[in-house]
Design a protein around this motif. Structure first.
Motif, PDB file in Angstrom:
ATOM      1  N   ALA A 182       0.845  -1.190   0.000  1.00  0.00           N
ATOM      2  CA  ALA A 182       0.000   0.000   0.000  1.00  0.00           C
ATOM      3  C   ALA A 182       0.881   1.241   0.000  1.00  0.00           C
ATOM      4  N   SER A 183       0.364   2.319  -0.560  1.00  0.00           N
ATOM      5  CA  SER A 183       1.141   3.556  -0.632  1.00  0.00           C
ATOM      6  C   SER A 183       0.520   4.690   0.171  1.00  0.00           C
ATOM      7  N   THR A 184      -0.694   4.479   0.691  1.00  0.00           N
ATOM      8  CA  THR A 184      -1.351   5.493   1.528  1.00  0.00           C
ATOM      9  C   THR A 184      -1.874   4.847   2.807  1.00  0.00           C
ATOM     10  N   GLY A 185      -2.119   5.682   3.799  1.00  0.00           N
ATOM     11  CA  GLY A 185      -2.649   5.165   5.054  1.00  0.00           C
ATOM     12  C   GLY A 185      -4.026   4.552   4.874  1.00  0.00           C
ATOM     13  N   LYS A 186      -4.855   5.185   4.085  1.00  0.00           N
ATOM     14  CA  LYS A 186      -6.204   4.683   3.851  1.00  0.00           C
ATOM     15  C   LYS A 186      -6.167   3.314   3.199  1.00  0.00           C
ATOM     16  N   ASP A 187      -5.310   3.151   2.177  1.00  0.00           N
ATOM     17  CA  ASP A 187      -5.187   1.840   1.515  1.00  0.00           C
ATOM     18  C   ASP A 187      -4.649   0.785   2.485  1.00  0.00           C
ATOM     19  N   ALA A 188      -3.742   1.200   3.354  1.00  0.00           N
ATOM     20  CA  ALA A 188      -3.171   0.261   4.315  1.00  0.00           C
ATOM     21  C   ALA A 188      -4.252  -0.302   5.240  1.00  0.00           C
ATOM     22  N   VAL A 189      -5.133   0.563   5.725  1.00  0.00           N
ATOM     23  CA  VAL A 189      -6.215   0.131   6.609  1.00  0.00           C
ATOM     24  C   VAL A 189      -7.122  -0.860   5.893  1.00  0.00           C
TER      25      VAL A 189
END
Length: 276
Positions: free
Chosen positions: A34-41
């Motif tokens: 993932a490259s963003t915090g939102k995608d990581a979640v």
């Protein structure tokens, strides 16, 4: 190839690919990046990895620390931070999410592998400890003399001891995962209306809560049993409420004694009035 699955969260694509290649060379599986915090979640929910390597500074509105905090609350997946920042404010924020490690960039692949192995080992030790504790708690609650139901933070049933199964009419395998109000149906003795849900009171107030003397449990078979109820919060090591324990017991005998005493007093007073 090992069974451990590690997710990489890094907004620099070249760096992310380099980390992925290193992990795969160690024998780990990388199910996603993932490259963003939102995608990581979101990806953590979908893939449920064994470990997350999380860059602290990410593009977008959510940085790595905020993302790790959400993931920790949702699924408690261990996180190792990868960052070039070591200022006290950043470190203090990061500590609040209970990370399993903190690696400063640039780092050697050997340092990365060592930290991963330590984190995974610590995670296994924690799982074993939790399981041992849970087995002990379940054994204790199964043999205690009161009926007990425990729930998670959302009020879903996690445990029902034998006495609670007998009083509610639900076996544990039937009750697990269901909202407690489906299993633990209580009404007011005086008017037959639904009684306050003790789990909600406990979760909202974070304290002990009781329903005494005027509460009736309605079983699956529609059998009505007068009960006393005490609810208490379950807290984790951070003092956060993670669920509730509801303890209740049949007070039919006490009610019968009280009724007999009232009848005796009534008849005695009537006789005394007649004699005089």
């Amino acid at each position: 190839m090992t069974d451990e699955r590690i997710m990489v969260v890094e907004d620099e694509k070249i760096v992310a690919l380099d980390i992925r290649d290193s992990l795969e060379s160690f024998g780990y599986n990388v199910p996603c990046m993932a490259s963003t915090g939102k995608d990581a979640v979101e990806m953590a929910k979908i893939h449920n990895p064994d470990l997350i390597l999380m860059d602290i500074v990410l593009k977008g509105d959510m940085d790595g620390i905020e993302a790790a905090g959400i993931i920790h609350d949702d699924s408690d997946i261990p996180v190792i931070y990868l960052t070039a920042y070591s200022d006290e404010k950043t470190i203090a924020r990061a500590k609040l999410t209970s990370p399993f490690g903190h690696i400063l960039k640039p780092f050697e692949t050997r340092e990365l592998r060592t930290n991963i192995e330590i984190a995974l080992y610590k995670r296994e030790l924690e799982k074993e400890k939790v399981q041992d504790n849970q087995n002990w708690i379940n054994s204790l609650m199964s043999n205690i003399g009161d009926a007990i139901i425990s729930t998670d933070a959302q009020g879903r049933v996690e445990f029902v001891n034998p006495l609670a199964q007998a009083l509610t009419g639900y076996k544990q395998e039937e009750a697990l995962g269901k909202p407690i109000e489906e299993i633990f149906r209580v009404i007011c003795e005086e008017n037959g209306k639904k009684a306050p849900d003790p789990t909600r009171k406990v979760m909202n107030e974070g304290a002990f809560y009781g329903l005494q003397d005027k509460t009736v449990l309605v079983s699956r078979e529609n059998i009505r049993t007068p009960i006393d109820v005490i609810g208490s919060p379950i807290r984790n090591s951070h003092n956060e409420i993670t669920g509730t324990i509801i303890v209740f017991y049949d007070i039919t005998d006490r009610k019968n004694v009280e009724k007999s005493f009232l009848n005796y007093s009534f008849n005695y007073n009537d006789n005394q009035a007649v004699n005089h």
